[in-house]
Design an enzyme around this catalytic site. Structure first.
Site, PDB file in Angstrom:
ATOM      1  CG  HIS A  13     -58.381 -96.493 -48.975  1.00 14.30           C
ATOM      2  ND1 HIS A  13     -57.285 -96.118 -48.244  1.00 14.30           N
ATOM      3  CD2 HIS A  13     -59.352 -95.581 -48.679  1.00 14.30           C
ATOM      4  CE1 HIS A  13     -57.574 -95.035 -47.528  1.00 14.30           C
ATOM      5  NE2 HIS A  13     -58.816 -94.692 -47.768  1.00 14.30           N
TER       6      HIS A  13
ATOM      7  NE  ARG B 211     -49.304-100.369 -54.148  1.00 14.33           N
ATOM      8  CZ  ARG B 211     -50.323 -99.675 -53.657  1.00 14.33           C
ATOM      9  NH1 ARG B 211     -50.754 -98.614 -54.299  1.00 14.33           N
ATOM     10  NH2 ARG B 211     -50.903-100.024 -52.534  1.00 14.33           N
TER      11      ARG B 211
ATOM     12  CB  THR C 120     -53.265 -96.484 -40.089  1.00 11.60           C
ATOM     13  OG1 THR C 120     -53.643 -95.351 -40.878  1.00 11.60           O
ATOM     14  CG2 THR C 120     -54.041 -96.510 -38.790  1.00 11.60           C
TER      15      THR C 120
ATOM     16  CG  ASN D  44     -53.561-102.325 -45.504  1.00 11.09           C
ATOM     17  OD1 ASN D  44     -53.306-101.124 -45.491  1.00 11.09           O
ATOM     18  ND2 ASN D  44     -53.119-103.173 -44.594  1.00 11.09           N
TER      19      ASN D  44
ATOM     20  CB  CYS E 256     -66.125-102.729 -66.535  1.00 18.59           C
ATOM     21  SG  CYS E 256     -66.505-102.128 -68.192  1.00 18.59           S
TER      22      CYS E 256
ATOM     23  CB  ALA F  29     -48.232-105.057 -36.827  1.00 19.31           C
TER      24      ALA F  29
ATOM     25  CG  LEU G 262     -42.172 -99.468 -36.346  1.00 19.60           C
ATOM     26  CD1 LEU G 262     -41.990-100.880 -35.781  1.00 19.60           C
ATOM     27  CD2 LEU G 262     -41.685 -99.403 -37.792  1.00 19.60           C
TER      28      LEU G 262
HETATM   29  P1  OAD Z   1     -48.828 -94.995 -43.987  1.00 16.88           P
HETATM   30  O1  OAD Z   1     -47.659 -95.432 -44.794  1.00 16.88           O
HETATM   31  O2  OAD Z   1     -49.246 -93.578 -44.040  1.00 16.88           O
HETATM   32  O3  OAD Z   1     -48.594 -95.359 -42.455  1.00 16.88           O
HETATM   33  C1  OAD Z   1     -48.131 -96.646 -42.071  1.00 16.88           C
HETATM   34  C2  OAD Z   1     -47.897 -96.637 -40.567  1.00 16.88           C
HETATM   35  O4  OAD Z   1     -47.490 -97.949 -40.198  1.00 16.88           O
HETATM   36  C3  OAD Z   1     -46.790 -95.676 -40.117  1.00 16.88           C
HETATM   37  O5  OAD Z   1     -47.254 -94.916 -39.002  1.00 16.88           O
HETATM   38  C4  OAD Z   1     -45.637 -96.613 -39.728  1.00 16.88           C
HETATM   39  O6  OAD Z   1     -44.875 -96.110 -38.646  1.00 16.88           O
HETATM   40  C5  OAD Z   1     -46.399 -97.870 -39.320  1.00 16.88           C
HETATM   41  N1  OAD Z   1     -45.612 -99.103 -39.450  1.00 16.88           N
HETATM   42  C6  OAD Z   1     -44.612 -99.392 -40.325  1.00 16.88           C
HETATM   43  N2  OAD Z   1     -44.167-100.644 -40.148  1.00 16.88           N
HETATM   44  C7  OAD Z   1     -44.901-101.175 -39.132  1.00 16.88           C
HETATM   45  C8  OAD Z   1     -44.915-102.430 -38.467  1.00 16.88           C
HETATM   46  N3  OAD Z   1     -44.093-103.434 -38.798  1.00 16.88           N
HETATM   47  N4  OAD Z   1     -45.808-102.611 -37.461  1.00 16.88           N
HETATM   48  C9  OAD Z   1     -46.666-101.609 -37.101  1.00 16.88           C
HETATM   49  N5  OAD Z   1     -46.697-100.409 -37.698  1.00 16.88           N
HETATM   50  C10 OAD Z   1     -45.837-100.188 -38.692  1.00 16.88           C
HETATM   51  O7  OAD Z   1     -50.036 -95.965 -44.402  1.00 16.88           O
HETATM   52  P2  OAD Z   1     -51.604 -95.806 -44.153  1.00 16.88           P
HETATM   53  O8  OAD Z   1     -51.871 -95.051 -42.896  1.00 16.88           O
HETATM   54  O9  OAD Z   1     -52.208 -97.141 -44.296  1.00 16.88           O
HETATM   55  O10 OAD Z   1     -54.540 -94.690 -49.682  1.00 16.88           O
HETATM   56  O11 OAD Z   1     -51.998 -94.924 -45.388  1.00 16.88           O
HETATM   57  C11 OAD Z   1     -53.342 -94.586 -45.572  1.00 16.88           C
HETATM   58  C12 OAD Z   1     -53.641 -94.453 -47.044  1.00 16.88           C
HETATM   59  O12 OAD Z   1     -52.707 -93.553 -47.640  1.00 16.88           O
HETATM   60  C13 OAD Z   1     -53.454 -95.719 -47.856  1.00 16.88           C
HETATM   61  O13 OAD Z   1     -54.572 -96.580 -47.774  1.00 16.88           O
HETATM   62  C14 OAD Z   1     -53.272 -95.200 -49.224  1.00 16.88           C
HETATM   63  C15 OAD Z   1     -52.316 -94.087 -48.944  1.00 16.88           C
HETATM   64  O14 OAD Z   1     -52.335 -93.025 -49.820  1.00 16.88           O
HETATM   65  C16 OAD Z   1     -54.810 -94.652 -51.000  1.00 16.88           C
HETATM   66  O15 OAD Z   1     -54.032 -95.065 -51.843  1.00 16.88           O
HETATM   67  C17 OAD Z   1     -56.167 -94.068 -51.305  1.00 16.88           C
END
Ligand code: OAD
Length: 236
Positions: A113, A60, A180, A96, A121, A223, A206
């Site tokens: 996060h 990643r 999100t 992110n 460390c 976005a 989205l």
């Molecule tokens: P998700 O993958 O859960 O959600 C991403 C969101 O972005 C979804 O609702 C998609 O529909 C939307 N999306 C995708 N492409 C897009 C675009 N081009 N424009 C706008 N929106 C778009 O990700 P997060 O909500 O960020 O945590 O996830 C939250 C946390 O869960 C992360 O920080 C991570 C994960 O587990 C840890 O690792 C602790």
């Protein structure tokens, strides 16, 4: 919706970096659809199989280093400067672990996060910038112990900067969530906290998310289109 908000609280998630080529988590084919988070993103997984966990984050991290900010990251950085020039503020809180907001020019980005381009460390707790691969034998630059881990928050760990985030949320006059899914707390609860304080809320995503009903307003689309258009509308 406040027509001329002065104190915007913006929460971003993986969707804002999707058009930069970084994977989201919960979309079809997303990271957690392909990999089991319990085997890769918990302190227990790291204790049991550090090499597998480090490999996952190395992969990643390479993706982040190779990616570039998109129009949504840039529009936020520009809106931040414009608001600051007139005495306002756009407080940027991201879930992110990439650095695309910073590379687009955003200031004071709060990574709740953690950050993939930092390693911590586990012996002396020093945090070091880390752009290359991380292996279990790597010595800490501060104390030389071979005890480094990615400085990201894993499931079961406390997100970072929570006091500051909640204080800034209380002081805002507009809450905006971008890209999100609203599945991970505490970030997922901020929209309800904002509404409980009478702060208008808007989702830029989205597509509608499971918690779409919690927002006063929403704009749907990529976005890189919705974020510049929305910010131009509300803060010129
Ligand atoms: P998700 O993958 O859960 O959600 C991403 C969101 O972005 C979804 O609702 C998609 O529909 C939307 N999306 C995708 N492409 C897009 C675009 N081009 N424009 C706008 N929106 C778009 O990700 P997060 O909500 O960020 O945590 O996830 C939250 C946390 O869960 C992360 O920080 C991570 C994960 O587990 C840890 O690792 C602790």
């Amino acid at each position: 919706m406040a027509s001329q908000p002065r104190q915007i609280f913006m929460l971003t998630g993986a969707g804002i970096s999707a058009e930069s080529g970084l994977g989201t988590f919960r979309d079809r084919g997303g990271i957690w659809a392909r990999f089991d988070p319990m085997k890769l993103a918990t302190p227990e997984a790291f204790a049991e199989d550090p090499d597998t966990v480090l490999d996952f984050y190395n992969h990643r991290r390479r993706g982040v280093v190779a990616a570039a900010p998109n129009g949504a990251h840039r529009a936020i950085a520009e809106a931040q400067s414009r608001l600051a020039a007139r005495g306002g503020r756009l407080f940027l809180c991201t879930q992110n672990v990439d650095d695309l907001h910073e590379r687009a020019g955003a200031q004071d980005v709060v990574h709740m996060h953690g950050e993939l381009l930092k390693a911590r460390c586990t012996a002396c707790r020093a945090v070091s910038t880390w752009h290359g691969d991380l292996v279990a034998e790597d010595p800490c630059p501060a104390c030389a112990a071979p005890a480094m881990r990615p400085d990201v928050v894993w499931f079961g760990e406390m997100p970072k900067h929570l006091e500051r985030i909640e204080a800034m949320l209380s002081a805002s006059d507009l809450f905006v969530a971008v890209g999100t899914s609203g599945a991970v707390y505490p970030a997922a609860g901020y929209v309800r906290q904002a509404r409980a304080r009478g702060i208008p809320t808007c989702a830029l995503n989205l597509e509608p998310t499971d918690n779409a009903g919690a927002f006063d307003a929403a704009r749907y689309g990529p976005a890189s289109e919705t974020v510049p258009a929305f910010l131009a509308e509300i803060c010129g």
